[in-house]
Structure formats: C-alpha cells, structure tokens
Design a protein around this motif. Sequence first.
Motif, short mmCIF file in Angstrom:
data_model
loop_
_atom_site.label_atom_id
_atom_site.label_comp_id
_atom_site.label_asym_id
_atom_site.label_seq_id
_atom_site.Cartn_x
_atom_site.Cartn_y
_atom_site.Cartn_z
N ARG A 1 4.45 2.11 16.84
CA ARG A 1 3.29 2.53 16.07
C ARG A 1 3.63 2.82 14.62
NH1 ARG A 1 1.59 6.95 20.69
NH2 ARG A 1 0.97 5.43 22.29
N ALA A 2 4.91 3.05 14.34
CA ALA A 2 5.31 3.52 13.01
C ALA A 2 6.15 2.53 12.22
CB ALA A 2 6.09 4.83 13.16
N ALA B 1 5.47 9.93 22.46
CA ALA B 1 5.27 8.75 21.61
C ALA B 1 4.56 9.11 20.31
CB ALA B 1 4.47 7.68 22.37
N ASP B 2 3.58 9.99 20.39
CA ASP B 2 2.89 10.44 19.18
C ASP B 2 3.84 11.19 18.26
OD1 ASP B 2 0.59 9.30 20.15
OD2 ASP B 2 -0.46 11.18 20.51
N CYS B 3 4.68 12.07 18.84
CA CYS B 3 5.64 12.82 18.04
C CYS B 3 6.65 11.89 17.36
CB CYS B 3 6.38 13.84 18.90
SG CYS B 3 5.39 15.28 19.35
N VAL B 4 7.05 10.84 18.06
CA VAL B 4 8.00 9.88 17.48
C VAL B 4 7.38 9.19 16.27
CG1 VAL B 4 9.22 7.71 17.87
CG2 VAL B 4 9.27 9.51 19.61
N ALA B 5 6.15 8.70 16.41
CA ALA B 5 5.48 8.02 15.29
C ALA B 5 5.39 8.93 14.08
CB ALA B 5 4.09 7.55 15.73
N THR C 1 0.84 -1.20 0.00
CA THR C 1 0.00 0.00 0.00
C THR C 1 0.88 1.25 0.00
OG1 THR C 1 -0.17 0.51 2.38
CG2 THR C 1 -1.51 -1.30 1.55
N ARG C 2 0.24 2.42 -0.07
CA ARG C 2 0.91 3.70 0.08
C ARG C 2 0.67 4.27 1.47
NH1 ARG C 2 4.59 5.53 -3.36
NH2 ARG C 2 3.77 7.65 -3.40
N HIS C 3 0.15 3.47 2.37
CA HIS C 3 -0.24 3.96 3.69
C HIS C 3 0.84 3.69 4.73
CE1 HIS C 3 -4.42 4.54 2.30
NE2 HIS C 3 -4.18 3.47 1.57
N PHE C 4 1.05 4.67 5.59
CA PHE C 4 2.01 4.53 6.69
C PHE C 4 1.36 3.78 7.85
CE2 PHE C 4 3.71 8.14 4.36
CZ PHE C 4 5.07 7.89 4.38
N TRP C 5 2.18 2.97 8.54
CA TRP C 5 1.67 2.35 9.75
C TRP C 5 1.19 3.41 10.75
CZ3 TRP C 5 0.33 -2.44 9.71
CH2 TRP C 5 1.05 -3.42 9.03
N ALA C 6 1.79 4.57 10.71
CA ALA C 6 1.45 5.65 11.66
C ALA C 6 0.34 6.56 11.13
CB ALA C 6 2.70 6.48 11.96
N TRP C 7 -0.47 6.06 10.19
CA TRP C 7 -1.47 6.92 9.54
C TRP C 7 -2.42 7.60 10.53
CZ3 TRP C 7 -6.61 5.98 10.33
CH2 TRP C 7 -6.96 4.71 10.79
N SER C 8 -2.76 6.92 11.63
CA SER C 8 -3.79 7.47 12.53
C SER C 8 -3.28 8.62 13.38
CB SER C 8 -4.34 6.36 13.43
OG SER C 8 -3.32 5.84 14.27
N PHE C 9 -1.97 8.87 13.38
CA PHE C 9 -1.40 9.93 14.20
C PHE C 9 -1.08 11.19 13.39
CE2 PHE C 9 -0.45 5.84 16.07
CZ PHE C 9 -0.96 6.01 17.35
N GLU C 10 -1.37 11.15 12.10
CA GLU C 10 -1.00 12.25 11.21
C GLU C 10 -1.73 13.54 11.58
OE1 GLU C 10 -0.45 13.01 6.41
OE2 GLU C 10 -1.81 11.44 7.12
#
Length: 331
Positions: free
Chosen positions: A266-267, A306-310, A197-206
């Motif tokens: 998460r990422a 943690a969110d900033c890291v992802a 896919t073109r989706h990042f594992w961290a998509w939900s934190f964008e």
Amino acid sequence: MKCMNKPGTKNLITDVDGIKIGNAEDEDVMTGVTAIVPDNAAVAGVDVRGGGPGTRETEALNPDCLVERVDAVVLSGGSVYGLEAAAGAVMALAKLGRGFQMKVIRVPIVPSAVLFDLGNAGNKEWGDMPPYRRLGMAAVETAGDDFALGNIGAGYGAAAGRIKGGLGSASLISADGVQVGAVFAVNPVGSVVIPGTRHFWAWSFEQDGEYGGFGPPEFQGDMPLDIPAESRLAENTTIGVVATNVTLTKSEAKRIAIMAHDGLARAIRPVHTPFDGDSIFAISTEKKELSEPRPFGVAKIGAMAADCVARSVARAVYNARSLGGVPGFMS
C-alpha cells in the motif's frame, strides 16, 4: 456506534505493552542499527518477500522449529556486514541476564534483517572492524519507550528512490484494547511518493496529519508504476517489525507477518522486487488474551498491522532529512 481504531499516545510501536526500542548510529559511516527489545522473551514469526534478503536466524522462527521465543529483533544497515549487529545485541542481552540458561552461559535468541546502505556517501573504509557489533550493543543498551523518526537507527543511511529514506513507526489501538504497532527501516527500490506529486501512496491510511496531510492526488492519466530512474538497483530493502499485546502462537505470529506485508504494497510501488530484501517480523508480548474466536481475532490484528506498516513507511520518509547528497522529502 462504530468503533474505530486509533493511534496510541505516542503513535509508535512502543504503544504496545512490553516493547522497547533502541537506536544507534555511526554518522561517519552513515549507517545505523535498531533493536526491538520486548520486556520478556516473546513469541515471534517472520515472513520474507523480497528477492534479495539478508537475514539471520529466521529459519528458527518457523512453526516447526524448536525456538519458541526471541529476546530481541535487530534491524541494521550494512548489508552482509550489518548481520554482525545481532552478535552485538546478543552480548548486550546476555549481560542483562536475558536468554535461556545453558550451564554457565546465557543464550539470547536474536533474529535480524539487514538493508543495503553501503552505496551512500558514508566512509566505508573501516578495515577489519565494521561498526555493526558496537552499534548492536548500543542499540540494546539504550532501548526505551520513545524515539525519533527519520534519520535514526537502521534508517539512518537509507534512501527511497530519489529521496531520503529513514525509520518510521505507527500504532493502532482498538476499542477492546488490542494494541498493534510497527517500526520500519525504509530503503526501497520503489517509490513511496506518487511520482510527480507530493502525495504518498499510503495517503488514505494517514491518521491526524502524521505525514503532512497532503490527501488524495489528482491523477492526470495512467497510474505510474515504473521503478524510479534515481533508484540504485540492488542497493535496497525495507525491513521491520510489527508487534501486538495479544497472545499468539508461532503460527499465528507468522500469519500476522504475512498479512503485514500488505502494508508495504500500500505504501511502496513497486514492492517485493528482485532488488529488495523485504522482511517482516511479528512479535507477541502476550499481555492480553483474544476476546473473540481466534481466526477472527488474528485476522483483525493482521489487518491493523498492515495499516500500521503503510503508515510507518510514509512517516519514515516524511520525517527523514537531507543527508549525504540525498534530499529529504521536505527539501
């Protein structure tokens, strides 16, 4: 009304008061160095999770050790050779009058971590003078508030599985003025993008489409977990720094570093493998006191970190461009 954390003005770790970043690269060698330089010596902690770390002076950051503050943290390519970047940073900081005074000499404290980029297409025939000491000095000397993402600094020669890795950063600021930011050099054995896919594992934190706004994927079966076939095993590692303006003790800084590793999970999938040397430093610039009971405040900062890291991991790959035969995400 619910209070939300929002990215800072620059959406970089330099949104944290008292933090500056410097980057230096050697295009021929295809490597680089990133220096995280607080305005004043800062309380710091570290947590190392990967199975193949390369670090310097991390033991000094243990809460039971004498060192209370650091003058900079250095992230570098080059594996064992890259550890010399911290020596260059020490010299540059001493020239600036940083470090504690020992009779006639200044002694800056500069912990560091390295990633493995020796297998890329750069020229490693450097004889007895690898470039890292020079790059470490240059990174400190050029430290400022703004910097690019992607092929820069310690992320210059990085790869993330089949695609180009890089340097990423992100920030969050709470309604009550708590500032948290992260900067990461992303070079994992695992995948940052959901395979196929073109989706990042961290998509939900964008935040605000900062890595393309591709949104959630549509899975057609089991979630893939295998190490990407294109990954160069034992040529990996993701390293970085999280920072906050809140005053912390060394023990609290270490707890923030521990919590920040959740952002890698998460990422990147899988993460903290035997082939990676994943290490996270946490820095407090001591510009703001906690306005709530300490355990709750520390937990809040750790969650923000943690969110900033992802987000930093995804931004590193999203902004990296093709180099040395390794395609960029947008290729």
